[in-house]
Design a protein around this motif. Structure first.
Motif, PDB file in Angstrom:
ATOM      1  N   UNK A  45      12.067  -0.850  -9.305  1.00 44.08           N
ATOM      2  CA  UNK A  45      11.550  -1.744  -8.350  1.00 44.08           C
ATOM      3  C   UNK A  45      10.461  -2.688  -8.979  1.00 44.08           C
ATOM      4  N   UNK A  46       9.459  -1.751  -9.538  1.00 39.87           N
ATOM      5  CA  UNK A  46       8.407  -2.458 -10.070  1.00 39.87           C
ATOM      6  C   UNK A  46       8.537  -3.220 -11.219  1.00 39.87           C
ATOM      7  N   UNK A  47       9.641  -2.683 -12.103  1.00 37.16           N
ATOM      8  CA  UNK A  47       9.698  -3.728 -13.214  1.00 37.16           C
ATOM      9  C   UNK A  47      10.439  -4.959 -13.003  1.00 37.16           C
ATOM     10  N   UNK A  48      11.362  -4.939 -11.944  1.00 41.01           N
ATOM     11  CA  UNK A  48      12.009  -6.039 -11.375  1.00 41.01           C
ATOM     12  C   UNK A  48      10.960  -6.979 -10.877  1.00 41.01           C
ATOM     13  N   UNK A  49      10.037  -6.344 -10.042  1.00 38.14           N
ATOM     14  CA  UNK A  49       9.054  -7.260  -9.271  1.00 38.14           C
ATOM     15  C   UNK A  49       8.199  -8.043 -10.486  1.00 38.14           C
ATOM     16  N   UNK A  50       7.824  -7.432 -11.653  1.00 40.43           N
ATOM     17  CA  UNK A  50       6.600  -7.681 -12.276  1.00 40.43           C
ATOM     18  C   UNK A  50       7.121  -8.685 -13.173  1.00 40.43           C
ATOM     19  N   UNK A  72      -1.985 -17.642  -4.486  1.00 42.32           N
ATOM     20  CA  UNK A  72      -0.652 -17.871  -4.709  1.00 42.32           C
ATOM     21  C   UNK A  72      -0.042 -16.937  -5.587  1.00 42.32           C
ATOM     22  N   UNK A  73      -0.598 -16.325  -6.214  1.00 42.65           N
ATOM     23  CA  UNK A  73       0.154 -14.992  -7.188  1.00 42.65           C
ATOM     24  C   UNK A  73       0.359 -13.947  -6.158  1.00 42.65           C
ATOM     25  N   UNK A  74      -0.382 -13.753  -4.994  1.00 42.40           N
ATOM     26  CA  UNK A  74      -0.053 -12.500  -4.163  1.00 42.40           C
ATOM     27  C   UNK A  74       1.014 -13.045  -3.449  1.00 42.40           C
ATOM     28  N   UNK A  75       1.113 -14.301  -2.954  1.00 45.14           N
ATOM     29  CA  UNK A  75       2.425 -14.571  -2.104  1.00 45.14           C
ATOM     30  C   UNK A  75       3.670 -14.633  -2.784  1.00 45.14           C
ATOM     31  N   UNK A  76       3.489 -14.834  -3.944  1.00 46.02           N
ATOM     32  CA  UNK A  76       4.771 -15.051  -4.824  1.00 46.02           C
ATOM     33  C   UNK A  76       5.236 -13.439  -4.907  1.00 46.02           C
ATOM     34  N   UNK A  79       6.351 -12.065  -1.697  1.00 50.93           N
ATOM     35  CA  UNK A  79       7.829 -12.435  -1.234  1.00 50.93           C
ATOM     36  C   UNK A  79       8.848 -11.442  -1.857  1.00 50.93           C
ATOM     37  N   UNK A  80       8.582 -11.333  -3.423  1.00 48.46           N
ATOM     38  CA  UNK A  80       9.814 -10.707  -4.233  1.00 48.46           C
ATOM     39  C   UNK A  80       9.669  -9.201  -3.412  1.00 48.46           C
ATOM     40  N   UNK A  81       8.347  -8.721  -3.086  1.00 48.88           N
ATOM     41  CA  UNK A  81       8.504  -7.428  -2.664  1.00 48.88           C
ATOM     42  C   UNK A  81       9.248  -7.075  -1.329  1.00 48.88           C
TER      43      UNK A  81
ATOM     44  N   UNK B  78      12.607 -10.972  15.510  1.00 49.84           N
ATOM     45  CA  UNK B  78      11.933  -9.881  14.849  1.00 49.84           C
ATOM     46  C   UNK B  78      11.481 -10.339  13.714  1.00 49.84           C
ATOM     47  N   UNK B  79      10.083 -10.533  13.565  1.00 50.10           N
ATOM     48  CA  UNK B  79       9.378 -11.198  12.361  1.00 50.10           C
ATOM     49  C   UNK B  79       8.724 -10.084  11.706  1.00 50.10           C
ATOM     50  N   UNK B  80       9.213  -8.753  11.869  1.00 48.79           N
ATOM     51  CA  UNK B  80       8.306  -7.623  11.366  1.00 48.79           C
ATOM     52  C   UNK B  80       8.445  -7.481   9.914  1.00 48.79           C
ATOM     53  N   UNK B  81       9.511  -8.189   9.408  1.00 52.39           N
ATOM     54  CA  UNK B  81       9.402  -8.179   7.815  1.00 52.39           C
ATOM     55  C   UNK B  81       8.654  -9.164   7.182  1.00 52.39           C
ATOM     56  N   UNK B  82       7.795  -9.938   8.132  1.00 52.54           N
ATOM     57  CA  UNK B  82       6.725 -10.890   7.560  1.00 52.54           C
ATOM     58  C   UNK B  82       5.481 -10.168   7.461  1.00 52.54           C
ATOM     59  N   UNK B  83       5.428  -8.885   7.877  1.00 51.73           N
ATOM     60  CA  UNK B  83       4.148  -8.153   8.122  1.00 51.73           C
ATOM     61  C   UNK B  83       3.372  -8.241   6.689  1.00 51.73           C
ATOM     62  N   UNK B  84       4.059  -7.945   5.544  1.00 51.34           N
ATOM     63  CA  UNK B  84       3.271  -8.007   4.388  1.00 51.34           C
ATOM     64  C   UNK B  84       2.480  -9.012   4.087  1.00 51.34           C
ATOM     65  N   UNK B  85       3.161 -10.167   4.149  1.00 54.35           N
ATOM     66  CA  UNK B  85       2.331 -11.494   3.809  1.00 54.35           C
ATOM     67  C   UNK B  85       1.231 -11.715   4.760  1.00 54.35           C
TER      68      UNK B  85
END
Lengths: 219, 203
Positions: A45-50, A72-76, A79-81, B78-85
């Motif tokens: 998982x980590x390799x794919x994300x990075x 910006x980097x964190x949001x990218x 989203x991948x995670x 159910x928006x709980x998958x957005x919790x990370x962001x």
């Protein structure tokens, strides 16, 4: 060019290993290594994300104002995670339950942000992704070594398959319960750092204080 | 809600962030060379955790939890998958605020943290606090106590580790074990010590 890319790929495996030398991404490296299958899942998982994050950040690097680059980097990455997390929950529900919050915590893995911030931000996509792949593999290497050791000696099995027959099942091997507890992960990683630095003395940190030369006259 | 004292000490000692759950280890190891810097880091983490966990609890309960948007006419959402962001956004804002305050009022601490302060945004312990809050379905008050407790646990562990490392500065260690290596071994021993709290809690 090819030689440089090869170096970018292989450097982080041992010589510049992200975990043992750069102190990046340690949190997850220890928490998920009680068994080999969780360690492998986490490593993949980590390799794919990075790799993907480095590619995306690098592709849009000219459009990110440097003041908001971290966001910006964190949001990218986040989203991948989320994508990875949903995939794991859909196809590997059992493992994703055991990994608990640690897949989500890839978002805050310093390894990912470290690579996007220090490399992908200043390089074209291809070298960035190769650099990320190298770092992902270096991280995976540490996870697999520690995960295999802990599962083998802690439960006598690898990937859930019994290797050493335990006493409970009529064999000879008494499982080392300590291996499955938190402290052993610290000891193992400490030992790994020691081993790598003994093999490659240039990685050793300088002593903070050098003992003054003592006159031997008194003896 | 269970007894707040129990929640606090459970979070601080039994579920100690760095030593039992392996969270926030990067800063835990990198910033534990000097006790005074470690204390500053511990306080910052406690402060951030104590603020962000309840804030994120409000965000989660009011906007993201399954059915939370019933007041807006979409009870099935159910928006709980957005919790990370969402959580990361809140944490980034709070960390930015603290950085500006430290820079303005405590430049010495700010100088000591250097590049590590922005990393608090991506500190696993801080995001994990909010994620555990969701996983364990805490209320507002409980989440505040939990955040403060786990922050205090981090502070305690990092100051202790820094104190031991400061004493070891004169020790004659093998070259390969200096710095990071011995820090891992020390953390392992402290982790053994903290394991006894789990026994106490079990009784």
């Amino acid at each position: 060019m090819a030689a440089r890319l090869w170096q970018v790929l292989t450097d982080p495996l041992v010589r510049q290993n992200p975990v043992t030398l750069q102190i990046l991404g340690i949190c997850s490296a220890l928490a998920v290594t009680t068994a080999l299958d969780t360690a492998l899942t986490m490593a993949v998982s980590l390799t794919v994300v990075v790799v993907l994050a480095a590619g995306i950040v690098s592709a849009i690097r000219r459009f990110i104002p440097s003041t908001i680059r971290l966001i910006v980097q964190i949001i990218v990455v986040a989203s991948l995670v989320i994508v990875i997390d949903q995939v794991l929950q859909a196809y590997f529900f059992e493992i994703s339950k055991r990994l608990s919050v640690f897949v989500s915590l890839i978002t805050t893995n310093c390894l990912v942000l470290g690579r996007t911030e220090s490399f992908a931000r200043n390089n074209p996509p291809l070298p960035s992704m190769i650099d990320a792949l190298g770092n992902g593999l270096g991280y995976s290497l540490v996870l697999i070594v520690i995960g295999a050791t802990r599962e083998l000696f802690g439960a006598g099995s690898l990937m859930g398959v019994q290797i050493l027959p335990t006493v409970d099942q009529g064999g000879w091997f008494t499982p080392l319960g300590l291996m499955l507890l938190a402290p052993s992960a610290f000891f193992l990683l400490g030992g790994l750092v020691w081993a790598i630095r003994s093999a490659r003395p240039e990685q050793a940190e300088a002593a903070e204080h050098v003992a003054p030369a003592v006159a031997e006259a008194g003896r | 809600m269970t007894d707040p004292g129990a929640v606090f000490f459970q979070a601080m000692l039994v579920d100690n962030m760095p030593l039992t759950l392996f969270l926030g280890l990067c800063t835990f190891l990198a910033l534990s060379r000097k006790p005074d810097i470690a204390l500053g880091l511990g306080l910052a983490v406690t402060f951030v955790l104590g603020l962000t966990v309840p804030l994120n609890q409000v965000v989660y309960a009011a906007l993201l939890a399954p059915g939370a948007l019933a007041w807006a006419g979409s009870p099935d959402l159910d928006l709980s998958y957005l919790k990370l962001i969402a959580f990361i956004g809140v944490i980034a804002a709070v960390v930015q605020l603290i950085e500006m305050l430290l820079d303005r009022f405590f430049p010495a601490i700010h100088a000591a943290f250097g590049v590590f302060l922005p990393l608090l945004t991506v500190q696993c312990a801080i995001l994990a606090g909010s994620l555990f809050m969701v996983e364990r379905q805490m209320g507002l008050a409980e989440s505040a106590v939990y955040g403060l407790g786990s922050g205090a646990g981090f502070a305690l562990a990092v100051v202790m580790l820094a104190a031991i490392r400061a004493r070891l500065a004169y020790a004659d260690l093998p070259a390969g074990l200096r710095g990071l290596g011995i820090a891992f071994v020390l953390a392992g021993m402290m982790s053994l010590g903290f394991a006894s709290f789990a026994q106490m809690a079990a009784q």
